[in-house]
Design an enzyme around this catalytic site. Sequence first.
Site, PDB file in Angstrom:
ATOM      1  N   HIS A  53       3.930  -1.837  -2.540  1.00  0.00           N
ATOM      2  CA  HIS A  53       3.500  -2.455  -1.249  1.00  0.00           C
ATOM      3  C   HIS A  53       2.888  -1.515  -0.234  1.00  0.00           C
ATOM      4  CE1 HIS A  53       4.008  -4.518   2.914  1.00  0.00           C
ATOM      5  NE2 HIS A  53       4.726  -3.599   3.178  1.00  0.00           N
ATOM      6  N   GLU A  81      11.040   3.044   8.804  1.00  0.00           N
ATOM      7  CA  GLU A  81      12.049   1.867   9.366  1.00  0.00           C
ATOM      8  C   GLU A  81      12.907   1.723   8.018  1.00  0.00           C
ATOM      9  OE1 GLU A  81      11.977  -0.116  11.545  1.00  0.00           O
ATOM     10  OE2 GLU A  81      12.537  -2.162  11.161  1.00  0.00           O
ATOM     11  N   ASP A  82      12.363   1.882   6.817  1.00  0.00           N
ATOM     12  CA  ASP A  82      13.226   1.600   5.765  1.00  0.00           C
ATOM     13  C   ASP A  82      13.897   2.642   4.767  1.00  0.00           C
ATOM     14  OD1 ASP A  82      12.728  -1.153   6.373  1.00  0.00           O
ATOM     15  OD2 ASP A  82      11.040  -1.040   4.990  1.00  0.00           O
ATOM     16  N   ASP A 143      -0.516  -5.085   6.030  1.00  0.00           N
ATOM     17  CA  ASP A 143       0.727  -5.188   5.789  1.00  0.00           C
ATOM     18  C   ASP A 143       1.094  -6.624   5.626  1.00  0.00           C
ATOM     19  OD1 ASP A 143       3.614  -4.545   5.657  1.00  0.00           O
ATOM     20  OD2 ASP A 143       3.940  -5.136   7.769  1.00  0.00           O
ATOM     21  N   ASP A 265     -21.169 -31.767   2.256  1.00  0.00           N
ATOM     22  CA  ASP A 265     -22.825 -31.979   1.928  1.00  0.00           C
ATOM     23  C   ASP A 265     -23.574 -31.003   2.326  1.00  0.00           C
ATOM     24  OD1 ASP A 265     -22.647 -34.428   1.166  1.00  0.00           O
ATOM     25  OD2 ASP A 265     -23.325 -35.554   2.843  1.00  0.00           O
TER      26      ASP A 265
END
Length: 498
Positions: A53, A81-82, A143, A265
Amino acid sequence: MASVMEMTIDRIIHKVKENSPEADVDLLRLAYDFANEAHKGQKRKTGEPYIQHSLHTSFLLAQIKADLETVIAGILHDVPEDTERTLEDVEKEFGKEVGFLVEGITKLSKIKYRGVDRYNESLRKMFLAMAQDLRVILIKFADRLHNLRTLEGLPDKKRARIARETLEIYAPIAGLLGIWRFKWQLEDLCFKHLYPEEFKKLEYKYEVEQRVERNQYIQKIKKELGKKLKDEGVEEFEILGRFKHLYSIYKKMQIKNRRFDEIFDVFALRVVVPNISDCYRVLGIIHELWRPKSSRFKDYIAVPKPNGYRSLHTTVFGPGGKATEFQIRTTEMNDEAFYGIAAHWYYKKGGSAKSPKENQPKWVKEILNTQKDALDSNEFIQKIKIDIFQKRKFIFSPKGDVFDLPEGSTPIDFAYAVHTEIGNHATGALVNNTMSSLDRELKNGDMVEIIIDKKRKGPNKAWLKFVKTGRAKDKINQALKNSSHFENIKKLIPYTKK
Ligand code: MN
């Protein structure tokens, strides 16, 4: 099917080098090692290693030619954060600038969308982050784009929430910044998640039923136009068939209540040439070959859109009388149209973007000013919606300066856009050299001259009833407040003279 192609740091480095050969890519490798170590053992809901990621986010940024700091921050964006590693660690290893960007993203990620109530607040925070440094928002877009591509791993309810939030907040902002590449992808991914049936139907019609006919027609045009351009001495050019994104088709069908065939069209092509004079030459040649639909010509090179978009647009009756839309632009304009503000920095700095703040669009500065005066986020959002999300009108001053104002703006809005003092002292207006009332609604291309009276004490309270821009309202209120304050003080001072 969740797994997108595996991303590697080498692919990112390759992409960065393509844009800026002199970039210090060792730092990118360091960032990769750092993030890889920090996210070790973590997996995404799709089962992929987490670092995928981070890398995909970073790659998307490299694709839109974001600067090196932004691409690095893309790899590191989820670290504080993680993982166990902190923001301080990031700053120590990669410097203040990268640290600042990662901090901005970490703050933004704390906003959770919870429907209407939180909507305004999260939008406000997005705008503030953006105004501080637009690159934070670029990272957030990348992200989000990768998250949307891998939404399959999430429960339905959560998927819908993320898709809706993206459609309502992220995609419009990407559009405002002119980053069409992100806007289209965000919208089509959300469309797919929110209205899977409709998406499938349109995709089938466009990609399967119509494809052959469309490609044949475009080949025919390419051949005819290519030959004519060469005959006329235009050596360098590229003619491309344009892909229409599905969500915009869907929206058009809804708004105009039309069937797919009616919207389809129109065939669309783009011609890319080296410089501006070529653009106009190509336009002339196209009009010579096929009869133009006169009402459909737009010169966004002479008068760019508020987000900076530049291009010539024309619709002609092509082979077989089929309505055919052309966009004509230079390579630089083409990049800008895809990458928006990001490409803008890139070109301004000759390949290595620096100090994005200098190139903030005018409306971002307006947001900052609005924010200073707004009391709460609801009021703030009301103003933003009124000022930013409405269609803009281009109004000219007698000197030829262009002001973009929202729909419904009046000469008073224009006066305050030019200068507060001009607004405060306005007594009349000439619109296209004709005396006009101050509450008249301005049209695109109007030339407005404000007549001022320096002796005038200040704005008229009645103006508040018709002005459209937050700026005019604020300035009028401010001036009225000041003068009534002045009046009150006068009352307090004992009147001694007879
Ligand atoms: Mn993330």
